[in-house]
Design a protein around this motif. Sequence first.
Motif, PDB file in Angstrom:
ATOM      1  N   MET A 233      53.742 -48.361 -54.311  1.00 15.66           N
ATOM      2  CA  MET A 233      53.204 -47.461 -53.298  1.00 15.66           C
ATOM      3  C   MET A 233      53.765 -46.053 -53.468  1.00 15.66           C
ATOM      4  SD  MET A 233      51.405 -49.267 -50.782  1.00 15.66           S
ATOM      5  CE  MET A 233      51.657 -48.350 -49.291  1.00 15.66           C
ATOM      6  N   SER A 234      54.480 -45.767 -54.551  1.00 14.19           N
ATOM      7  CA  SER A 234      55.121 -44.462 -54.664  1.00 14.19           C
ATOM      8  C   SER A 234      54.097 -43.340 -54.671  1.00 14.19           C
ATOM      9  CB  SER A 234      55.980 -44.403 -55.935  1.00 14.19           C
ATOM     10  OG  SER A 234      55.173 -44.647 -57.076  1.00 14.19           O
ATOM     11  N   ASP A 235      52.902 -43.583 -55.244  1.00 10.16           N
ATOM     12  CA  ASP A 235      51.887 -42.530 -55.246  1.00 10.16           C
ATOM     13  C   ASP A 235      51.300 -42.309 -53.862  1.00 10.16           C
ATOM     14  OD1 ASP A 235      48.931 -44.377 -56.230  1.00 10.16           O
ATOM     15  OD2 ASP A 235      50.780 -45.062 -55.291  1.00 10.16           O
ATOM     16  N   LEU A 236      51.340 -43.330 -53.016  1.00 13.97           N
ATOM     17  CA  LEU A 236      50.786 -43.210 -51.681  1.00 13.97           C
ATOM     18  C   LEU A 236      51.804 -42.635 -50.720  1.00 13.97           C
ATOM     19  CD1 LEU A 236      48.635 -43.846 -49.523  1.00 13.97           C
ATOM     20  CD2 LEU A 236      49.646 -46.115 -49.338  1.00 13.97           C
ATOM     21  N   LEU A 237      53.016 -43.147 -50.778  1.00 10.55           N
ATOM     22  CA  LEU A 237      54.035 -42.763 -49.821  1.00 10.55           C
ATOM     23  C   LEU A 237      54.916 -41.691 -50.439  1.00 10.55           C
ATOM     24  CD1 LEU A 237      54.843 -46.360 -48.614  1.00 10.55           C
ATOM     25  CD2 LEU A 237      53.221 -44.730 -47.667  1.00 10.55           C
ATOM     26  N   ALA A 238      54.415 -40.488 -50.438  1.00 14.03           N
ATOM     27  CA  ALA A 238      55.078 -39.397 -51.158  1.00 14.03           C
ATOM     28  C   ALA A 238      56.035 -38.610 -50.286  1.00 14.03           C
ATOM     29  CB  ALA A 238      54.015 -38.453 -51.734  1.00 14.03           C
ATOM     30  N   GLY A 239      56.182 -39.012 -49.007  1.00 16.59           N
ATOM     31  CA  GLY A 239      57.161 -38.371 -48.162  1.00 16.59           C
ATOM     32  C   GLY A 239      56.742 -37.010 -47.644  1.00 16.59           C
ATOM     33  N   ARG A 240      55.458 -36.647 -47.734  1.00 20.22           N
ATOM     34  CA  ARG A 240      55.036 -35.349 -47.239  1.00 20.22           C
ATOM     35  C   ARG A 240      54.579 -35.465 -45.790  1.00 20.22           C
ATOM     36  NH1 ARG A 240      49.946 -33.787 -47.131  1.00 20.22           N
ATOM     37  NH2 ARG A 240      50.419 -31.751 -48.000  1.00 20.22           N
ATOM     38  N   ALA A 241      54.417 -34.346 -45.124  1.00 19.95           N
ATOM     39  CA  ALA A 241      53.993 -34.331 -43.732  1.00 19.95           C
ATOM     40  C   ALA A 241      52.712 -33.534 -43.593  1.00 19.95           C
ATOM     41  CB  ALA A 241      55.076 -33.735 -42.845  1.00 19.95           C
ATOM     42  N   ASP A 242      51.764 -34.050 -42.868  1.00 26.21           N
ATOM     43  CA  ASP A 242      50.552 -33.330 -42.500  1.00 26.21           C
ATOM     44  C   ASP A 242      50.615 -33.098 -41.008  1.00 26.21           C
ATOM     45  OD1 ASP A 242      48.916 -33.272 -44.974  1.00 26.21           O
ATOM     46  OD2 ASP A 242      49.213 -35.433 -44.821  1.00 26.21           O
ATOM     47  N   MET A 243      50.469 -31.847 -40.588  1.00 23.91           N
ATOM     48  CA  MET A 243      50.611 -31.532 -39.172  1.00 23.91           C
ATOM     49  C   MET A 243      49.400 -30.757 -38.685  1.00 23.91           C
ATOM     50  SD  MET A 243      54.637 -30.498 -38.896  1.00 23.91           S
ATOM     51  CE  MET A 243      54.493 -30.396 -37.121  1.00 23.91           C
ATOM     52  N   ALA A 244      48.905 -31.129 -37.536  1.00 17.81           N
ATOM     53  CA  ALA A 244      47.828 -30.394 -36.878  1.00 17.81           C
ATOM     54  C   ALA A 244      47.901 -30.710 -35.405  1.00 17.81           C
ATOM     55  CB  ALA A 244      46.470 -30.806 -37.438  1.00 17.81           C
ATOM     56  N   ALA A 245      47.795 -29.684 -34.593  1.00 16.94           N
ATOM     57  CA  ALA A 245      47.778 -29.856 -33.139  1.00 16.94           C
ATOM     58  C   ALA A 245      48.951 -30.690 -32.651  1.00 16.94           C
ATOM     59  CB  ALA A 245      46.464 -30.515 -32.713  1.00 16.94           C
ATOM     60  N   GLY A 246      50.113 -30.518 -33.280  1.00 18.26           N
ATOM     61  CA  GLY A 246      51.287 -31.236 -32.828  1.00 18.26           C
ATOM     62  C   GLY A 246      51.387 -32.652 -33.316  1.00 18.26           C
ATOM     63  N   LEU A 247      50.468 -33.111 -34.158  1.00 18.29           N
ATOM     64  CA  LEU A 247      50.535 -34.470 -34.683  1.00 18.29           C
ATOM     65  C   LEU A 247      51.088 -34.431 -36.097  1.00 18.29           C
ATOM     66  CD1 LEU A 247      49.563 -37.471 -33.968  1.00 18.29           C
ATOM     67  CD2 LEU A 247      47.784 -37.017 -35.636  1.00 18.29           C
ATOM     68  N   ALA A 248      52.084 -35.238 -36.363  1.00 21.96           N
ATOM     69  CA  ALA A 248      52.671 -35.302 -37.699  1.00 21.96           C
ATOM     70  C   ALA A 248      52.528 -36.709 -38.252  1.00 21.96           C
ATOM     71  CB  ALA A 248      54.150 -34.907 -37.664  1.00 21.96           C
ATOM     72  N   VAL A 249      52.060 -36.793 -39.489  1.00 17.37           N
ATOM     73  CA  VAL A 249      51.998 -38.059 -40.217  1.00 17.37           C
ATOM     74  C   VAL A 249      52.847 -37.886 -41.456  1.00 17.37           C
ATOM     75  CG1 VAL A 249      50.530 -39.706 -41.421  1.00 17.37           C
ATOM     76  CG2 VAL A 249      49.707 -38.621 -39.333  1.00 17.37           C
TER      77      VAL A 249
ATOM     78  N   LEU B 297      46.597 -46.504 -44.728  1.00 19.24           N
ATOM     79  CA  LEU B 297      46.247 -47.841 -44.249  1.00 19.24           C
ATOM     80  C   LEU B 297      45.261 -48.521 -45.191  1.00 19.24           C
ATOM     81  CD1 LEU B 297      45.787 -46.905 -40.480  1.00 19.24           C
ATOM     82  CD2 LEU B 297      47.645 -48.286 -41.421  1.00 19.24           C
ATOM     83  N   GLY B 298      44.262 -47.761 -45.658  1.00 19.66           N
ATOM     84  CA  GLY B 298      43.244 -48.349 -46.530  1.00 19.66           C
ATOM     85  C   GLY B 298      43.780 -48.733 -47.894  1.00 19.66           C
ATOM     86  N   ALA B 299      44.803 -48.012 -48.364  1.00 20.99           N
ATOM     87  CA  ALA B 299      45.362 -48.319 -49.687  1.00 20.99           C
ATOM     88  C   ALA B 299      46.390 -49.437 -49.645  1.00 20.99           C
ATOM     89  CB  ALA B 299      45.992 -47.055 -50.282  1.00 20.99           C
ATOM     90  N   ALA B 300      46.883 -49.764 -48.453  1.00 18.24           N
ATOM     91  CA  ALA B 300      47.982 -50.717 -48.356  1.00 18.24           C
ATOM     92  C   ALA B 300      47.663 -52.096 -48.945  1.00 18.24           C
ATOM     93  CB  ALA B 300      48.432 -50.841 -46.903  1.00 18.24           C
ATOM     94  N   PRO B 301      46.506 -52.726 -48.650  1.00 18.07           N
ATOM     95  CA  PRO B 301      46.249 -54.051 -49.231  1.00 18.07           C
ATOM     96  C   PRO B 301      46.229 -54.048 -50.753  1.00 18.07           C
ATOM     97  CG  PRO B 301      44.777 -53.664 -47.381  1.00 18.07           C
ATOM     98  CD  PRO B 301      45.441 -52.352 -47.680  1.00 18.07           C
ATOM     99  N   GLY B 302      45.721 -52.965 -51.362  1.00 18.53           N
ATOM    100  CA  GLY B 302      45.703 -52.891 -52.815  1.00 18.53           C
ATOM    101  C   GLY B 302      47.091 -52.835 -53.414  1.00 18.53           C
ATOM    102  N   ALA B 303      48.061 -52.428 -52.602  1.00 17.78           N
ATOM    103  CA  ALA B 303      49.451 -52.397 -53.056  1.00 17.78           C
ATOM    104  C   ALA B 303      50.224 -53.618 -52.572  1.00 17.78           C
ATOM    105  CB  ALA B 303      50.125 -51.121 -52.546  1.00 17.78           C
ATOM    106  N   GLY B 304      49.509 -54.637 -52.131  1.00 22.03           N
ATOM    107  CA  GLY B 304      50.151 -55.872 -51.705  1.00 22.03           C
ATOM    108  C   GLY B 304      50.688 -55.853 -50.297  1.00 22.03           C
ATOM    109  N   ARG B 305      50.264 -54.884 -49.489  1.00 17.99           N
ATOM    110  CA  ARG B 305      50.739 -54.790 -48.106  1.00 17.99           C
ATOM    111  C   ARG B 305      49.545 -54.922 -47.158  1.00 17.99           C
ATOM    112  NH1 ARG B 305      55.464 -50.190 -47.755  1.00 17.99           N
ATOM    113  NH2 ARG B 305      56.414 -50.524 -49.790  1.00 17.99           N
ATOM    114  N   ASP B 306      49.260 -56.140 -46.762  1.00 22.01           N
ATOM    115  CA  ASP B 306      48.131 -56.337 -45.862  1.00 22.01           C
ATOM    116  C   ASP B 306      48.574 -56.566 -44.421  1.00 22.01           C
ATOM    117  OD1 ASP B 306      49.188 -58.824 -46.223  1.00 22.01           O
ATOM    118  OD2 ASP B 306      47.394 -59.695 -47.139  1.00 22.01           O
ATOM    119  N   THR B 307      49.884 -56.474 -44.173  1.00 19.10           N
ATOM    120  CA  THR B 307      50.413 -56.520 -42.814  1.00 19.10           C
ATOM    121  C   THR B 307      50.877 -55.128 -42.426  1.00 19.10           C
ATOM    122  OG1 THR B 307      51.137 -58.819 -43.016  1.00 19.10           O
ATOM    123  CG2 THR B 307      52.185 -57.502 -41.308  1.00 19.10           C
TER     124      THR B 307
END
Length: 502
Positions: A1-17, A229-239
């Motif tokens: 999952m290293s390509d997916l979980l790159a540790g960056r933040a996206d922020m808009a209207a006070g919401l951070a992911v 969320l959509g990429a998680a099952p392909g990386a073996g994380r379906d929970t």
Amino acid sequence: MSDLLAGRADMAAGLAVRGADAVGGSVRATLVSHDVPARLGWLHAHRHGRDLLPQLAELAAELDDLDHVVLAGAGGDTLVAEVLAECLGRPLTVLDTADPGPVRAALADRPARTLLVLAARHGLDRTTDAHLRAYRQAWADEGPDAARHVVVVTEPGSELAARADELGAVVIPAEPGVAGPWAALTAFGLVPAALAGAPVAEVLDEAEALTGALDRDRDNPALALGAALGAAPGAGRDTVALVPDGTGLDGLGRWAGALLADATGGRLLPVVAESPDSPGATGPGVLTVGLGGALGAGVGPGVAADVAVNGPLGAHLLAWAYAAATAAVTLRTDPFAAPAAVPADDEPVSGPPSSVEGAIEVYAPGGAPADLTGALRWLLDGLGEREHLVVTAYLDRHADAAVAGLRPLLARAAGRPVTFGWGPRRPEHTDPHGRHLQITGAVTDDLEVPGRPYTFAQLQAAQAAGDRRALSGRERPVLRLHLTERAAGVAQLLETAGRTRT
């Protein structure tokens, strides 16, 4: 999952992911063009919700002497309002059960000062009809005008709208075609919360502040979350473990989990974890998502979330709906498919227990050991690599709240995902690969349903039996444990589960 979980933040209207890469516009374009606009009504529901504010303010002022707000309904419609009120710190009594305990407690709490909100897209199910009948009897006994005590939330032209006219009740129309967990920012969520005193206008403002980001191909936090969320099952994380991070909005995970289950049709299994260090909150095959209200917060000491989502409640509600739909499109499932049909209530049919131990009757399925410890171990040992355990308690979620402690105990024992819910909240989409533990309990103080030939306890028993029949028809293993004395049975069950190992 290293390509997916790159540790960056996206922020808009006070919401951070944090922990999820933003993605290009192809998924967003697919989502927006996925189907007719009517199925995307949740995208702009917060704007239609604003149109309700003057009516809600006027209604609240007119009914300000009715300070006990009770919401009666079934499914995600009641869950939405309950989570809104809980996260905003407002008292709201929710009746979505036939268990006589909470029904009796609600009826005893200031009936002359109670405002009953009935919520349903179409008509009332048998349980909500029973709630209405019980309240009308209570009001008749005390003498107030019943019509003044009822507010109805339903789609225009529904069976419930016609019944509301007969009652003389106020009807507030809901957004057509938007229901269940998708209805968070519609009348289903807003009306009960607003009548309970929640500042829903602020929630709508928070959602509106996010809308500009949803049109962007990059720096779109909802799109980034959906991609993770959509990429998680392909990386073996379906929970997907939904973990409160201690910064507020602790009840949000219940709603977000129902939304993910509804949208992905079982491709993602949401597990609502009690805390970051609860069994099942992390581990192989698990995408850990932290939820909170304050920006910049982390998730618990020593536990890092794969994805952390922080921000105001209104932004969460809109972002999670967008993300769930995005994940579903990525996984090639229909996020707006109708859920599986709920089995009709019927008379319970059950043979004698396979064993009785203390305050617990064991109803073990064929091939399972008859004793309590053996039956539990059989249930856990049988979990395959892609299976999980679904625990459903047909009990009083207030008086019997301790039974929820089974989830972490069984998750530790099984080493597999374990979900917990209160019947009759049936997460149909979450059990295509599940084994089931159903917990029922004896009723010592039953309650008649006025004008019906059954009691609340009989109605609850019929619901539980209907679930068992439906699961057996899908060839899912079901172990039923019946508590002949609830407090003692819960304590015994927790003690047994704590020493059960696979």
